[in-house]
Design an enzyme around this catalytic site. Sequence first.
Site, PDB file in Angstrom:
ATOM      1  N   GLN A  73      11.226  26.256  -0.063  1.00 19.56           N
ATOM      2  CA  GLN A  73      11.486  24.935  -0.670  1.00 19.56           C
ATOM      3  C   GLN A  73      12.970  24.622  -0.637  1.00 19.56           C
ATOM      4  OE1 GLN A  73       9.977  23.240  -4.587  1.00 19.56           O
ATOM      5  NE2 GLN A  73       8.588  24.961  -4.367  1.00 19.56           N
ATOM      6  N   HIS A  79       0.851  -1.204   0.000  1.00 18.16           N
ATOM      7  CA  HIS A  79       0.000   0.000   0.000  1.00 18.16           C
ATOM      8  C   HIS A  79       0.886   1.253   0.000  1.00 18.16           C
ATOM      9  CE1 HIS A  79      -3.122  -2.695   1.737  1.00 18.16           C
ATOM     10  NE2 HIS A  79      -3.997  -1.805   1.318  1.00 18.16           N
ATOM     11  N   ASP A 120       9.388  17.423  -9.188  1.00 16.23           N
ATOM     12  CA  ASP A 120       9.488  18.554  -8.267  1.00 16.23           C
ATOM     13  C   ASP A 120       8.355  18.392  -7.262  1.00 16.23           C
ATOM     14  OD1 ASP A 120       9.890  20.961  -6.970  1.00 16.23           O
ATOM     15  OD2 ASP A 120       9.086  22.192  -8.603  1.00 16.23           O
ATOM     16  N   PHE A 121       8.706  18.184  -5.997  1.00 19.07           N
ATOM     17  CA  PHE A 121       7.703  18.004  -4.940  1.00 19.07           C
ATOM     18  C   PHE A 121       7.495  19.298  -4.165  1.00 19.07           C
ATOM     19  CE2 PHE A 121       9.502  13.698  -5.552  1.00 19.07           C
ATOM     20  CZ  PHE A 121       8.348  13.031  -5.892  1.00 19.07           C
ATOM     21  N   ASP A 169      15.566  16.980  -1.836  1.00 20.10           N
ATOM     22  CA  ASP A 169      16.431  17.240  -3.003  1.00 20.10           C
ATOM     23  C   ASP A 169      16.886  15.940  -3.658  1.00 20.10           C
ATOM     24  OD1 ASP A 169      16.463  19.983  -3.116  1.00 20.10           O
ATOM     25  OD2 ASP A 169      18.252  20.215  -1.866  1.00 20.10           O
ATOM     26  N   ASN A 208       8.271  -3.862   3.236  1.00 18.19           N
ATOM     27  CA  ASN A 208       6.871  -3.555   3.565  1.00 18.19           C
ATOM     28  C   ASN A 208       6.546  -3.804   5.025  1.00 18.19           C
ATOM     29  OD1 ASN A 208       4.068  -3.040   3.193  1.00 18.19           O
ATOM     30  ND2 ASN A 208       3.701  -5.221   2.810  1.00 18.19           N
ATOM     31  N   GLU A 215      14.066  21.435   1.486  1.00 17.67           N
ATOM     32  CA  GLU A 215      14.371  20.288   0.616  1.00 17.67           C
ATOM     33  C   GLU A 215      15.805  19.789   0.802  1.00 17.67           C
ATOM     34  OE1 GLU A 215      13.167  21.371  -3.353  1.00 17.67           O
ATOM     35  OE2 GLU A 215      11.063  20.925  -2.904  1.00 17.67           O
ATOM     36  N   GLU A 248      13.982  14.192  -5.296  1.00 22.43           N
ATOM     37  CA  GLU A 248      13.644  14.885  -6.546  1.00 22.43           C
ATOM     38  C   GLU A 248      14.625  14.501  -7.651  1.00 22.43           C
ATOM     39  OE1 GLU A 248      13.336  19.098  -5.672  1.00 22.43           O
ATOM     40  OE2 GLU A 248      11.217  18.881  -5.115  1.00 22.43           O
TER      41      GLU A 248
END
Length: 273
Positions: free
Chosen positions: A264, A122, A254-255, A245, A153, A268, A248
Amino acid sequence: MKKYLFFLFAVFTISCGNKNENQNIQPENPYLGLDTSYIHLRVGLPKDSDSSDDYIIKRNQYCISYNYKRNEPNWVSYELNSDWYGDVARYKGNFISDTSLPSPWYRVKHSDYTNSGFDRGHLVRSEERTKTEDDNKSTFLLSNIIPQAPDLNQGPWLKLEYYCEDLCKKENKELFVICGGIYSSNTTIGPGINVPDSCFKIVIVLEKGQGLQNITSITPIIAVKMPNIQGIRAVAWETYNSTIDDIEASTGYDFINYVPKGVQQIIEAQKGA
Ligand code: MN
Ligand code: MN
């Protein structure tokens, strides 16, 4: 004038051609109708350089970017706080094929994972959506699932899920979570479900009820990158601390892109947790 008309005709023909070609793949602009009022994208709509394999599914319970090439989500983004936890029993049926996916695409089945060696992992955890039966059932849609090694998991990935649960229930935090897989090889299971090499999770930690405008350069974040392998069941989740970073760079996305650029840049680069 004649030349001009011909030009118009050519443009018209070309655009019609493209439309038909794309119809089977991308039935609608994935970025239409999305804005910051939607709770599960409050901190950003993750984007990479190619939106053609980002099919955005908005649900009441979470938001998904689905990748028809990999037959699984690119990422899932969702809000989490104590209100989402209830006492509904875990859904008991098989995992559910997502029939909301455009019809030309393959719809992953429960049995595609059977005997693969990988868990149906999940992204939004079942226990994180236990207020109503519908909420819980939504986490069993296979568009919320990626192949995870059982030791990941049921080991550090689960321990981080417990940690997030504690933040919500014991410390009354408001979390914005984005998670998914990182893919560098082409290993697949079943009819072509890509196995991620590692899995990432980003968590923005706020006080319950807070939102985008409350995120500052000192807002705590969690950023982890965990290898999708056996043999790590007993490892602490903090072992896999990373930075946004780095995630990404590994995913191309790009979050938290609704957060002001200056903020950011600072959070980041911050080592998670
Ligand atoms: Mn799990
Ligand atoms: Mn960013």
